[in-house]
Design a protein around this motif. Structure first.
Motif, PDB file in Angstrom:
ATOM      1  N   PHE A 176       0.826  -1.199   0.000  1.00 57.32           N
ATOM      2  CA  PHE A 176       0.000   0.000   0.000  1.00 57.32           C
ATOM      3  C   PHE A 176       0.868   1.260   0.000  1.00 57.32           C
ATOM      4  O   PHE A 176       0.541   2.255  -0.654  1.00 57.32           O
ATOM      5  CB  PHE A 176      -0.931  -0.007   1.213  1.00 57.32           C
ATOM      6  CG  PHE A 176      -2.174  -0.832   1.011  1.00 57.32           C
ATOM      7  CD1 PHE A 176      -2.223  -1.840   0.054  1.00 57.32           C
ATOM      8  CD2 PHE A 176      -3.303  -0.625   1.786  1.00 57.32           C
ATOM      9  CE1 PHE A 176      -3.365  -2.602  -0.148  1.00 57.32           C
ATOM     10  CE2 PHE A 176      -4.459  -1.378   1.601  1.00 57.32           C
ATOM     11  CZ  PHE A 176      -4.487  -2.363   0.635  1.00 57.32           C
ATOM     12  N   GLU A 177       1.971   1.209   0.729  1.00 55.26           N
ATOM     13  CA  GLU A 177       2.878   2.365   0.786  1.00 55.26           C
ATOM     14  C   GLU A 177       3.503   2.631  -0.585  1.00 55.26           C
ATOM     15  O   GLU A 177       3.623   3.778  -1.020  1.00 55.26           O
ATOM     16  CB  GLU A 177       3.973   2.099   1.825  1.00 55.26           C
ATOM     17  CG  GLU A 177       4.919   3.258   2.034  1.00 55.26           C
ATOM     18  CD  GLU A 177       5.969   2.962   3.091  1.00 55.26           C
ATOM     19  OE1 GLU A 177       7.031   3.590   3.044  1.00 55.26           O
ATOM     20  OE2 GLU A 177       5.727   2.086   3.952  1.00 55.26           O
ATOM     21  N   VAL A 178       3.883   1.562  -1.275  1.00 53.33           N
ATOM     22  CA  VAL A 178       4.519   1.669  -2.586  1.00 53.33           C
ATOM     23  C   VAL A 178       3.591   2.323  -3.615  1.00 53.33           C
ATOM     24  O   VAL A 178       4.043   2.970  -4.557  1.00 53.33           O
ATOM     25  CB  VAL A 178       4.951   0.258  -3.064  1.00 53.33           C
ATOM     26  CG1 VAL A 178       5.142   0.202  -4.570  1.00 53.33           C
ATOM     27  CG2 VAL A 178       6.236  -0.159  -2.364  1.00 53.33           C
ATOM     28  N   MET A 179       2.296   2.196  -3.421  1.00 54.46           N
ATOM     29  CA  MET A 179       1.339   2.724  -4.394  1.00 54.46           C
ATOM     30  C   MET A 179       1.224   4.252  -4.379  1.00 54.46           C
ATOM     31  O   MET A 179       0.672   4.854  -5.294  1.00 54.46           O
ATOM     32  CB  MET A 179      -0.030   2.080  -4.180  1.00 54.46           C
ATOM     33  CG  MET A 179      -0.012   0.605  -4.563  1.00 54.46           C
ATOM     34  SD  MET A 179      -1.606  -0.208  -4.395  1.00 54.46           S
ATOM     35  CE  MET A 179      -1.146  -1.909  -4.688  1.00 54.46           C
ATOM     36  N   ASN A 180       1.754   4.886  -3.332  1.00 53.65           N
ATOM     37  CA  ASN A 180       1.886   6.352  -3.304  1.00 53.65           C
ATOM     38  C   ASN A 180       0.573   7.106  -3.523  1.00 53.65           C
ATOM     39  O   ASN A 180       0.541   8.082  -4.277  1.00 53.65           O
ATOM     40  CB  ASN A 180       2.906   6.815  -4.354  1.00 53.65           C
ATOM     41  CG  ASN A 180       4.340   6.585  -3.899  1.00 53.65           C
ATOM     42  OD1 ASN A 180       4.646   6.681  -2.716  1.00 53.65           O
ATOM     43  ND2 ASN A 180       5.203   6.247  -4.839  1.00 53.65           N
ATOM     44  N   VAL A 181      -0.482   6.671  -2.869  1.00 51.19           N
ATOM     45  CA  VAL A 181      -1.734   7.426  -2.998  1.00 51.19           C
ATOM     46  C   VAL A 181      -2.330   7.813  -1.646  1.00 51.19           C
ATOM     47  O   VAL A 181      -3.444   8.329  -1.603  1.00 51.19           O
ATOM     48  CB  VAL A 181      -2.793   6.663  -3.821  1.00 51.19           C
ATOM     49  CG1 VAL A 181      -2.400   6.579  -5.270  1.00 51.19           C
ATOM     50  CG2 VAL A 181      -3.054   5.287  -3.254  1.00 51.19           C
ATOM     51  N   GLY A 182      -1.610   7.567  -0.554  1.00 50.08           N
ATOM     52  CA  GLY A 182      -2.093   8.028   0.739  1.00 50.08           C
ATOM     53  C   GLY A 182      -2.398   6.905   1.708  1.00 50.08           C
ATOM     54  O   GLY A 182      -1.681   5.907   1.796  1.00 50.08           O
ATOM     55  N   THR A 183      -3.492   7.064   2.424  1.00 48.45           N
ATOM     56  CA  THR A 183      -3.877   6.113   3.466  1.00 48.45           C
ATOM     57  C   THR A 183      -4.336   4.789   2.859  1.00 48.45           C
ATOM     58  O   THR A 183      -4.665   4.722   1.670  1.00 48.45           O
ATOM     59  CB  THR A 183      -5.038   6.683   4.302  1.00 48.45           C
ATOM     60  OG1 THR A 183      -6.192   6.800   3.452  1.00 48.45           O
ATOM     61  CG2 THR A 183      -4.686   8.052   4.876  1.00 48.45           C
ATOM     62  N   PRO A 184      -4.394   3.730   3.675  1.00 50.32           N
ATOM     63  CA  PRO A 184      -4.913   2.455   3.167  1.00 50.32           C
ATOM     64  C   PRO A 184      -6.300   2.597   2.556  1.00 50.32           C
ATOM     65  O   PRO A 184      -6.610   1.959   1.540  1.00 50.32           O
ATOM     66  CB  PRO A 184      -4.944   1.571   4.421  1.00 50.32           C
ATOM     67  CG  PRO A 184      -3.828   2.096   5.276  1.00 50.32           C
ATOM     68  CD  PRO A 184      -3.833   3.581   5.052  1.00 50.32           C
ATOM     69  N   GLU A 185      -7.138   3.449   3.160  1.00 53.15           N
ATOM     70  CA  GLU A 185      -8.481   3.658   2.628  1.00 53.15           C
ATOM     71  C   GLU A 185      -8.430   4.294   1.240  1.00 53.15           C
ATOM     72  O   GLU A 185      -9.213   3.939   0.345  1.00 53.15           O
ATOM     73  CB  GLU A 185      -9.295   4.541   3.577  1.00 53.15           C
ATOM     74  CG  GLU A 185      -9.630   3.907   4.914  1.00 53.15           C
ATOM     75  CD  GLU A 185      -8.453   3.875   5.884  1.00 53.15           C
ATOM     76  OE1 GLU A 185      -8.488   3.085   6.846  1.00 53.15           O
ATOM     77  OE2 GLU A 185      -7.483   4.637   5.667  1.00 53.15           O
ATOM     78  N   GLN A 186      -7.496   5.215   1.047  1.00 51.73           N
ATOM     79  CA  GLN A 186      -7.333   5.855  -0.264  1.00 51.73           C
ATOM     80  C   GLN A 186      -6.802   4.866  -1.296  1.00 51.73           C
ATOM     81  O   GLN A 186      -7.221   4.877  -2.452  1.00 51.73           O
ATOM     82  CB  GLN A 186      -6.402   7.067  -0.141  1.00 51.73           C
ATOM     83  CG  GLN A 186      -7.027   8.237   0.599  1.00 51.73           C
ATOM     84  CD  GLN A 186      -6.019   9.347   0.873  1.00 51.73           C
ATOM     85  OE1 GLN A 186      -4.912   9.100   1.362  1.00 51.73           O
ATOM     86  NE2 GLN A 186      -6.390  10.576   0.553  1.00 51.73           N
ATOM     87  N   VAL A 187      -5.879   4.005  -0.875  1.00 51.46           N
ATOM     88  CA  VAL A 187      -5.343   2.976  -1.777  1.00 51.46           C
ATOM     89  C   VAL A 187      -6.472   2.065  -2.251  1.00 51.46           C
ATOM     90  O   VAL A 187      -6.609   1.779  -3.443  1.00 51.46           O
ATOM     91  CB  VAL A 187      -4.251   2.138  -1.083  1.00 51.46           C
ATOM     92  CG1 VAL A 187      -3.839   0.960  -1.974  1.00 51.46           C
ATOM     93  CG2 VAL A 187      -3.031   2.993  -0.761  1.00 51.46           C
ATOM     94  N   VAL A 188      -7.299   1.624  -1.308  1.00 45.46           N
ATOM     95  CA  VAL A 188      -8.419   0.744  -1.645  1.00 45.46           C
ATOM     96  C   VAL A 188      -9.365   1.432  -2.627  1.00 45.46           C
ATOM     97  O   VAL A 188      -9.847   0.813  -3.592  1.00 45.46           O
ATOM     98  CB  VAL A 188      -9.171   0.318  -0.357  1.00 45.46           C
ATOM     99  CG1 VAL A 188     -10.497  -0.352  -0.710  1.00 45.46           C
ATOM    100  CG2 VAL A 188      -8.311  -0.630   0.467  1.00 45.46           C
ATOM    101  N   ALA A 189      -9.606   2.723  -2.405  1.00 42.47           N
ATOM    102  CA  ALA A 189     -10.513   3.469  -3.284  1.00 42.47           C
ATOM    103  C   ALA A 189      -9.946   3.583  -4.692  1.00 42.47           C
ATOM    104  O   ALA A 189     -10.666   3.384  -5.687  1.00 42.47           O
ATOM    105  CB  ALA A 189     -10.777   4.861  -2.707  1.00 42.47           C
ATOM    106  N   VAL A 190      -8.649   3.901  -4.811  1.00 44.15           N
ATOM    107  CA  VAL A 190      -8.035   4.043  -6.133  1.00 44.15           C
ATOM    108  C   VAL A 190      -7.957   2.688  -6.833  1.00 44.15           C
ATOM    109  O   VAL A 190      -8.182   2.587  -8.042  1.00 44.15           O
ATOM    110  CB  VAL A 190      -6.635   4.690  -6.034  1.00 44.15           C
ATOM    111  CG1 VAL A 190      -5.963   4.745  -7.401  1.00 44.15           C
ATOM    112  CG2 VAL A 190      -6.741   6.105  -5.462  1.00 44.15           C
ATOM    113  N   LEU A 191      -7.663   1.633  -6.079  1.00 47.92           N
ATOM    114  CA  LEU A 191      -7.686   0.290  -6.665  1.00 47.92           C
ATOM    115  C   LEU A 191      -9.081  -0.029  -7.192  1.00 47.92           C
ATOM    116  O   LEU A 191      -9.238  -0.654  -8.245  1.00 47.92           O
ATOM    117  CB  LEU A 191      -7.265  -0.759  -5.630  1.00 47.92           C
ATOM    118  CG  LEU A 191      -5.776  -0.908  -5.354  1.00 47.92           C
ATOM    119  CD1 LEU A 191      -5.544  -1.858  -4.180  1.00 47.92           C
ATOM    120  CD2 LEU A 191      -5.020  -1.395  -6.577  1.00 47.92           C
TER     121      LEU A 191
END
Length: 218
Positions: A176-191
Motif C-alpha cells: 500500500f505504501e509503494v502505491m503512493n496514494v495516501g492512506t490504506p483507505e485511499q489505496v483501496v478506493a483508487v484500486l
C-alpha cells in the motif's frame, strides 16, 4: 545520468496507472497500443519497487514492451496504433506463427499475448489486495492469483521459482505504501477505480484474441 534514470524508473504512483489505462480505450472500445505500453511501464515500476522478487516477470515485460514500441516506431507503425489494427494487419500479411514457432517469433500478436497473460495475474492480485485485511498474507494472495493465470503458461521450473519468490513478499502495508496514494483507505478506493479499467482492457483483448484463435500462440 544513468543513476537519475534508474531512480525515475523506481517511482510508482497508482493514480498514473489508473489514468493510463483510462486512456487505453477509444470511443468504440479499441485498445491503443501506445497507452497499453505506457500502462505496462507503470506496472513494471510497481513490480520493481518491491525489490527483486518479481524480476522474472518484470524483465520479460520490459523486453515485450520494447518490441511493441519498436513496431509503433517502425515504417509500419500506422498498423500498430490499436491492438485491433495490429491483429488485422499481421494476420492478413501472415506475420504470425499460428501453430509452431517459425520466422515470426516476435510478432506483435505473440508479444502482446505474453503481456496480456501477465496483466490477468496482476489484475487478480490487485483485486485481492483491494479486498484484503491487515491479517491477509500477500504471499498467499499473489500465489493464488498466479496459479489462476500465468502458472498454466509457465514450465515447472519457473512455477517453482515463482512460488519460492512469493514466500518472501513484503506485507500488505508495504504494498500500500509503494502505491503512493495516501492512506490504506485511499489505496483501496483508487484500486477500486483502477481494477475495472484494467479488467475491461483485458477482456476486450481476450475476446479479440479468442475470435481469431490467437490465445495459444506458440
Amino acid at each position: 545520468m544513468a543513476d537519475s534514470v534508474s531512480l525515475e524508473e523506481q517511482k510508482f504512483c497508482l493514480r498514473e496507472v489508473l489514468d493510463t489505462f483510462r486512456s487505453c480505450l477509444s470511443e468504440n472500445k479499441e485498445v491503443f497500443v501506445e497507452h497499453y505500453v505506457a500502462g505496462w511501464r507503470g506496472l513494471v515500476r510497481f513490480l520493481n519497487s518491491l525489490g527483486s522478487v518479481f524480476t522474472f516477470i518484470s524483465k520479460d515485460a520490459v523486453n515485450k514492451v520494447q518490441v511493441l514500441v519498436n513496431y509503433l516506431n517502425s515504417d509500419n507503425g500506422s498498423h500498430y496504433i490499436t491492438i485491433q489494427s495490429m491483429v488485422k494487419y499481421e494476420l492478413e500479411n501472415e506475420l504470425v506463427d499460428l501453430t509452431k514457432r517459425g520466422s515470426h517469433p516476435e510478432s506483435g500478436c505473440r508479444t502482446l499475448l505474453r503481456l496480456h497473460r501477465a496483466l490477468r495475474w496482476l489484475e487478480l492480485f490487485l483485486e485481492r489486495l483491494r479486498t484484503s485485511t491487515e491479517e491477509s498474507k500477500t504471499s498467499v494472495m499473489c500465489a493464488d492469483a498466479y496459479n489462476e493465470s500465468l502458472a498454466q503458461h509457465h514450465p515447472w521450473v519457473i512455477r517453482k521459482a515463482a512460488g519460492m519468490a512469493f514466500c518472501v513478499l513484503p506485507g500488505r502495508a508495504t504494498f500500500f505504501e509503494v502505491m503512493n496514494v495516501g492512506t490504506p483507505e485511499q489505496v483501496v478506493a483508487v484500486l477500486g477505480d483502477a481494477i475495472p479499467l484494467i479488467s475491461e482492457v483485458y477482456q476486450i483483448t481476450e475476446e479479440l484474441y479468442a475470435q481469431h484463435n490467437l490465445l495459444e500462440l506458440p
